[in-house]
Design a protein around this motif. Structure first.
Motif, PDB file in Angstrom:
ATOM      1  N   PHE A  27       0.817  -1.222   0.000  1.00 52.84           N
ATOM      2  CA  PHE A  27       0.000   0.000   0.000  1.00 52.84           C
ATOM      3  C   PHE A  27       0.845   1.263   0.000  1.00 52.84           C
ATOM      4  CE2 PHE A  27      -3.241  -3.033   1.227  1.00 52.84           C
ATOM      5  CZ  PHE A  27      -4.394  -2.528   0.634  1.00 52.84           C
ATOM      6  N   ASP A  28       2.070   1.184   0.523  1.00 57.27           N
ATOM      7  CA  ASP A  28       2.933   2.374   0.591  1.00 57.27           C
ATOM      8  C   ASP A  28       3.648   2.665  -0.723  1.00 57.27           C
ATOM      9  OD1 ASP A  28       2.227   2.814   3.170  1.00 57.27           O
ATOM     10  OD2 ASP A  28       4.103   2.100   4.063  1.00 57.27           O
ATOM     11  N   GLY A  29       3.577   1.739  -1.672  1.00 60.34           N
ATOM     12  CA  GLY A  29       4.245   1.975  -2.953  1.00 60.34           C
ATOM     13  C   GLY A  29       5.693   1.533  -2.979  1.00 60.34           C
ATOM     14  N   ASP A  30       6.110   0.661  -2.042  1.00 55.61           N
ATOM     15  CA  ASP A  30       7.452   0.080  -2.125  1.00 55.61           C
ATOM     16  C   ASP A  30       7.556  -0.784  -3.381  1.00 55.61           C
ATOM     17  OD1 ASP A  30       7.713   1.267   0.305  1.00 55.61           O
ATOM     18  OD2 ASP A  30       8.337  -0.508   1.401  1.00 55.61           O
ATOM     19  N   HIS A  31       8.756  -1.032  -3.830  1.00 56.23           N
ATOM     20  CA  HIS A  31       8.968  -1.781  -5.059  1.00 56.23           C
ATOM     21  C   HIS A  31       8.810  -3.284  -4.807  1.00 56.23           C
ATOM     22  CE1 HIS A  31      10.977   1.489  -7.711  1.00 56.23           C
ATOM     23  NE2 HIS A  31      10.073   2.003  -6.913  1.00 56.23           N
ATOM     24  N   VAL A  32       7.565  -3.675  -4.566  1.00 57.24           N
ATOM     25  CA  VAL A  32       7.293  -5.086  -4.301  1.00 57.24           C
ATOM     26  C   VAL A  32       7.450  -5.935  -5.563  1.00 57.24           C
ATOM     27  CG1 VAL A  32       5.811  -4.694  -2.301  1.00 57.24           C
ATOM     28  CG2 VAL A  32       4.804  -4.681  -4.599  1.00 57.24           C
ATOM     29  N   ASN A  33       7.400  -5.309  -6.729  1.00 54.39           N
ATOM     30  CA  ASN A  33       7.725  -5.989  -7.991  1.00 54.39           C
ATOM     31  C   ASN A  33       9.222  -5.805  -8.204  1.00 54.39           C
ATOM     32  OD1 ASN A  33       8.056  -6.932 -10.595  1.00 54.39           O
ATOM     33  ND2 ASN A  33       6.399  -5.723 -11.479  1.00 54.39           N
ATOM     34  N   ASP A  34      10.016  -6.633  -7.517  1.00 52.51           N
ATOM     35  CA  ASP A  34      11.454  -6.394  -7.493  1.00 52.51           C
ATOM     36  C   ASP A  34      12.147  -6.741  -8.801  1.00 52.51           C
ATOM     37  OD1 ASP A  34      11.178  -9.147  -7.134  1.00 52.51           O
ATOM     38  OD2 ASP A  34      11.797  -9.087  -5.041  1.00 52.51           O
ATOM     39  N   SER A  35      11.654  -7.715  -9.549  1.00 54.63           N
ATOM     40  CA  SER A  35      12.331  -8.082 -10.801  1.00 54.63           C
ATOM     41  C   SER A  35      12.188  -6.997 -11.865  1.00 54.63           C
ATOM     42  CB  SER A  35      11.795  -9.414 -11.346  1.00 54.63           C
ATOM     43  OG  SER A  35      10.497  -9.256 -11.874  1.00 54.63           O
ATOM     44  N   GLU A  36      11.169  -6.143 -11.738  1.00 55.91           N
ATOM     45  CA  GLU A  36      10.994  -5.027 -12.670  1.00 55.91           C
ATOM     46  C   GLU A  36      11.207  -3.680 -11.975  1.00 55.91           C
ATOM     47  OE1 GLU A  36       7.887  -6.847 -15.895  1.00 55.91           O
ATOM     48  OE2 GLU A  36       7.028  -6.308 -13.959  1.00 55.91           O
ATOM     49  N   ARG A  88       9.727  -1.884  -9.539  1.00 53.76           N
ATOM     50  CA  ARG A  88       8.654  -0.899  -9.459  1.00 53.76           C
ATOM     51  C   ARG A  88       7.588  -1.366  -8.468  1.00 53.76           C
ATOM     52  NH1 ARG A  88       7.392  -1.847 -15.763  1.00 53.76           N
ATOM     53  NH2 ARG A  88       6.095  -3.705 -15.674  1.00 53.76           N
ATOM     54  N   PRO A  89       6.753  -0.442  -8.034  1.00 53.02           N
ATOM     55  CA  PRO A  89       5.660  -0.813  -7.124  1.00 53.02           C
ATOM     56  C   PRO A  89       4.541  -1.510  -7.880  1.00 53.02           C
ATOM     57  CG  PRO A  89       5.555   1.532  -7.610  1.00 53.02           C
ATOM     58  CD  PRO A  89       6.801   1.012  -8.279  1.00 53.02           C
ATOM     59  N   ALA A  90       3.566  -1.988  -7.136  1.00 53.08           N
ATOM     60  CA  ALA A  90       2.335  -2.572  -7.699  1.00 53.08           C
ATOM     61  C   ALA A  90       1.185  -1.864  -7.015  1.00 53.08           C
ATOM     62  CB  ALA A  90       2.298  -4.075  -7.452  1.00 53.08           C
ATOM     63  N   LEU A  91       0.672  -0.826  -7.665  1.00 53.61           N
ATOM     64  CA  LEU A  91      -0.239   0.078  -6.972  1.00 53.61           C
ATOM     65  C   LEU A  91      -1.656   0.043  -7.534  1.00 53.61           C
ATOM     66  CD1 LEU A  91       2.127   3.074  -6.257  1.00 53.61           C
ATOM     67  CD2 LEU A  91       0.850   1.737  -4.584  1.00 53.61           C
ATOM     68  N   HIS A  92      -2.148  -1.154  -7.843  1.00 49.59           N
ATOM     69  CA  HIS A  92      -3.534  -1.251  -8.289  1.00 49.59           C
ATOM     70  C   HIS A  92      -4.505  -0.769  -7.216  1.00 49.59           C
ATOM     71  CE1 HIS A  92      -1.914  -5.051  -6.805  1.00 49.59           C
ATOM     72  NE2 HIS A  92      -3.088  -5.284  -6.253  1.00 49.59           N
ATOM     73  N   THR A  93      -4.108  -0.867  -5.946  1.00 55.96           N
ATOM     74  CA  THR A  93      -4.985  -0.361  -4.883  1.00 55.96           C
ATOM     75  C   THR A  93      -5.140   1.163  -4.964  1.00 55.96           C
ATOM     76  OG1 THR A  93      -3.087  -0.269  -3.379  1.00 55.96           O
ATOM     77  CG2 THR A  93      -4.462  -2.251  -3.310  1.00 55.96           C
ATOM     78  N   ALA A  94      -4.129   1.853  -5.484  1.00 55.91           N
ATOM     79  CA  ALA A  94      -4.226   3.315  -5.624  1.00 55.91           C
ATOM     80  C   ALA A  94      -5.292   3.706  -6.638  1.00 55.91           C
ATOM     81  CB  ALA A  94      -2.873   3.888  -6.044  1.00 55.91           C
ATOM     82  N   LEU A  95      -5.581   2.818  -7.576  1.00 53.70           N
ATOM     83  CA  LEU A  95      -6.550   3.119  -8.630  1.00 53.70           C
ATOM     84  C   LEU A  95      -7.966   3.234  -8.088  1.00 53.70           C
ATOM     85  CD1 LEU A  95      -5.164   0.632 -11.303  1.00 53.70           C
ATOM     86  CD2 LEU A  95      -4.895   3.120 -11.303  1.00 53.70           C
ATOM     87  N   ARG A  96      -8.216   2.704  -6.903  1.00 55.70           N
ATOM     88  CA  ARG A  96      -9.553   2.795  -6.308  1.00 55.70           C
ATOM     89  C   ARG A  96      -9.512   3.533  -4.964  1.00 55.70           C
ATOM     90  NH1 ARG A  96      -8.235  -3.349  -7.019  1.00 55.70           N
ATOM     91  NH2 ARG A  96      -7.596  -3.961  -4.940  1.00 55.70           N
ATOM     92  N   THR A  97      -8.490   4.335  -4.757  1.00 51.88           N
ATOM     93  CA  THR A  97      -8.362   5.116  -3.528  1.00 51.88           C
ATOM     94  C   THR A  97      -9.090   6.445  -3.683  1.00 51.88           C
ATOM     95  OG1 THR A  97      -6.227   4.105  -2.978  1.00 51.88           O
ATOM     96  CG2 THR A  97      -6.694   6.249  -1.999  1.00 51.88           C
ATOM     97  N   PRO A  98      -9.855   6.887  -2.669  1.00 55.40           N
ATOM     98  CA  PRO A  98     -10.590   8.154  -2.762  1.00 55.40           C
ATOM     99  C   PRO A  98      -9.679   9.343  -3.055  1.00 55.40           C
ATOM    100  CG  PRO A  98     -11.359   6.878  -0.894  1.00 55.40           C
ATOM    101  CD  PRO A  98     -10.151   6.167  -1.422  1.00 55.40           C
ATOM    102  N   ALA A  99     -10.255  10.373  -3.652  1.00 56.48           N
ATOM    103  CA  ALA A  99      -9.492  11.525  -4.133  1.00 56.48           C
ATOM    104  C   ALA A  99      -8.860  12.336  -3.004  1.00 56.48           C
ATOM    105  CB  ALA A  99     -10.397  12.424  -4.975  1.00 56.48           C
ATOM    106  N   ASP A 100      -9.378  12.222  -1.778  1.00 59.62           N
ATOM    107  CA  ASP A 100      -8.845  13.043  -0.688  1.00 59.62           C
ATOM    108  C   ASP A 100      -7.623  12.429  -0.019  1.00 59.62           C
ATOM    109  OD1 ASP A 100     -10.095  10.927   0.534  1.00 59.62           O
ATOM    110  OD2 ASP A 100     -11.366  12.126   1.865  1.00 59.62           O
TER     111      ASP A 100
END
Length: 544
Positions: free
Chosen positions: A79-88, A90-102
């Motif tokens: 959820f914090d955007g750490d690079h959990v996709n280590d082989s590439e 980068r982060p995996a932030l699909h949860t950010a795509l449904r996070t409220p605007a505030d």
């Protein structure tokens, strides 16, 4: 430390020795109120694990394993955007795509939540233009047909969601037809184009990289079809009025000819199979309207918050995942049937096949070592009432141990005065409950079954999970898909593998490209293995 060297793993192995001798029907006799012990709820969303071969000790040991593997820390990293996709890297932030605007989530000094909602607003403008009839084709007629061209995550997720939520279609979309094309051989597209009016058809080209051969071949065919159908219009006009590009690679979209005004973006931290929450979900938004699409996002966010904050002992994704770990790694069950008892969910087995097997179908851990334990099982499935007349024979009387997920909505047709439809839903529910009961408990549910001949016996003891929605709508569907996404992540943590890359699909693409010259018009002399050479020669002979 490898998963199978932890204290909890060893304790679970000892526990499994005894539990593997037990039968689920015996567990029900010993614990008469298993339903209340092993059923968990979150906002009208129910997870029933009572028909799993587990006890309270099993769950305690599984939670201990999750704690030993640092699951809470991994959830925070996700959820914090750490690079959990280590082989590439980068982060995996699909949860950010449904996070409220505030909310605020800074990546590289940018609040990506602002970027997400800016793209959603851009998508909303497009949806409103199409729904209101303001998006017009080369003849000036409004668009009444949308064709989504994509493959994998750019196709399966939106296709599944549009099918599942068709009854929630927005009033402004009633006259809009939405089609999906993914096959590389062109058969889907050729059949579809023969029925469409080019002046009223809009193509959505969805590709993260905008280099996927399958997708671009279909897009080029669509472009040529439009050009042949409209000799008076320039190619620039045709593309600007009949194509939208959705990609994380805007330069490639421009190179193909789609102007910036017709582009929607997402980001490289969005994996393809996790992307329908992004602008890849444009067909879903066109089907539901933006209010319905936002409800879909809200349902997923609700599950995100539950996953992030609930104790493991009450956490639905964690419990679903750990029940799977128990079956796969300790009871040696490596087949998983997805059984939705709802025709609207007919595409969820295919979607979960990709989500789980592309994510966790790995044999190398995050340290680059080959694992010596099982990871992702083989998934397959079908709408339950169809499957009963197909592969349930194997589930009931075959030699394979199979874990089964039953997915059903408790309510449907409750707002109609049609008793026939209400009866059909009751019939569907009865079949769902009966099949999970027999698969778990066997013919012990019938009096005198022990006297039946062997070929009529039902052994049972197939572990079954029931996932029950109150009713199927955009919100609950968002909850359901997010549940499975997080389940996949939890299992990846236990197995110490990266669920966000998919290097296993890359080599096939490269080799296919190298074979094109041998199959093309120049027909270069093949120099492959004897089988491939022989097949190419046979194809060449038959093409002459």
């Amino acid at each position: 430390m490898p998963a199978n060297e932890s204290v909890a793993w060893n304790d679970l192995q000892s526990h499994a020795y005894y539990m593997s001798q037990s039968h689920i029907s015996t567990l029900f006799r010993e614990e008469t109120d298993r339903f209340s012990l092993y059923t968990f709820e979150q906002n009208k969303f129910l997870l029933d694990l009572s028909k799993q071969r587990i006890t309270e000790e099993t769950l305690a040991l599984l939670i201990k394993l999750a704690e030993e593997k640092g699951l809470q820390q991994w959830i925070q990293k996700l959820f914090d955007g750490d690079h959990v996709n280590d082989s590439e890297d980068r982060p995996a932030l699909h949860t950010a795509l449904r996070t409220p605007a505030d909310r605020i989530l800074s990546i590289n000094d940018k609040n990506i939540i602002d970027e997400v909602h800016s793209n959603l607003s851009r998508m909303e403008e497009i949806v409103e233009r199409i729904h209101s009839g303001q998006w017009r084709g080369f003849t000036g007629h409004s668009i009444d047909t949308v064709v989504n061209i994509g493959v994998g995550g750019s196709d399966l997720g939106p296709f599944m969601a549009c099918k599942a939520l068709a009854e929630n279609q927005a009033d402004t979309a009633k006259s809009l037809k939405i089609h999906f094309v993914s096959s590389m051989d062109g058969s889907q597209l050729a059949e579809l184009l023969s029925e469409l009016n080019p002046a009223r058809t809009l193509f959505v080209i969805s590709s993260k990289s905008f280099t996927t051969i399958d997708t671009l071949a279909n897009a080029q065919t669509a472009k040529e079809w439009l050009k042949k159908s409209s000799y008076a219009a320039s190619e620039e006009t045709l593309i600007s009025r009949h194509f939208i590009g959705v990609s994380a690679n805007p330069d490639k979209v421009c190179e193909w000819g789609i102007p910036k005004s017709n582009q929607l973006e997402f980001w490289d931290w969005t994996g393809g199979r996790y992307s329908m929450w992004s602008t890849i979900g444009l067909p879903i938004a066109l089907k539901l309207g933006m209010s319905g699409f936002r409800e879909f996002l809200n349902g997923a966010h609700e599950m995100d918050e539950h996953f992030r904050n609930a104790a493991f002992s009450e956490n639905l994704p964690v419990l679903l995942a750990m029940a799977g770990i128990w079956n796969i790694n300790f009871l040696n069950i490596n087949a998983h049937a997805i059984l939705p008892y709802d025709g609207r969910l007919s595409h969820i087995p295919a979607y979960l096949e990709q989500l789980e097997m592309e994510s966790n179908g790995k044999s190398v851990d995050r340290q680059g070592n080959n694992v010596d334990y099982k990871t992702c099982p083989i998934l397959w499935g079908e709408v339950g009432t169809n499957a009963q007349h197909a592969f349930y024979q194997l589930l009931h009387q075959g030699t394979e141990a199979v874990m089964c997920d039953f997915i059903v909505a408790a309510r449907r047709y409750h707002d109609t005065n049609n008793p026939e439809l209400q009866h059909q839903h009751q019939l569907n529910l009865a079949n769902c409950l009966a099949q999970s009961r027999i698969l778990a408990l066997g013919d012990s549910v019938l009096e005198g079954a022990e006297s039946a001949p062997a070929f009529k016996r039902y052994k049972g003891n197939q572990p079954c999970t029931t996932i029950m929605l109150d009713e199927l709508n955009p919100f609950s569907f968002g909850q359901l898909i997010a549940l499975y996404e997080h389940k996949v992540f939890v299992q990846s943590v236990i197995w110490d593998i990266n669920p966000f890359d998919q290097w296993g699909v890359e080599l096939g693409k490269k080799v296919a490209t190298s074979l094109l010259d041998a199959l093309g018009t120049e027909r270069k002399q093949p120099d492959f293995d004897s089988s491939t050479n022989g097949l190419i020669n046979r194809i060449t002979e038959r093409g002459e």
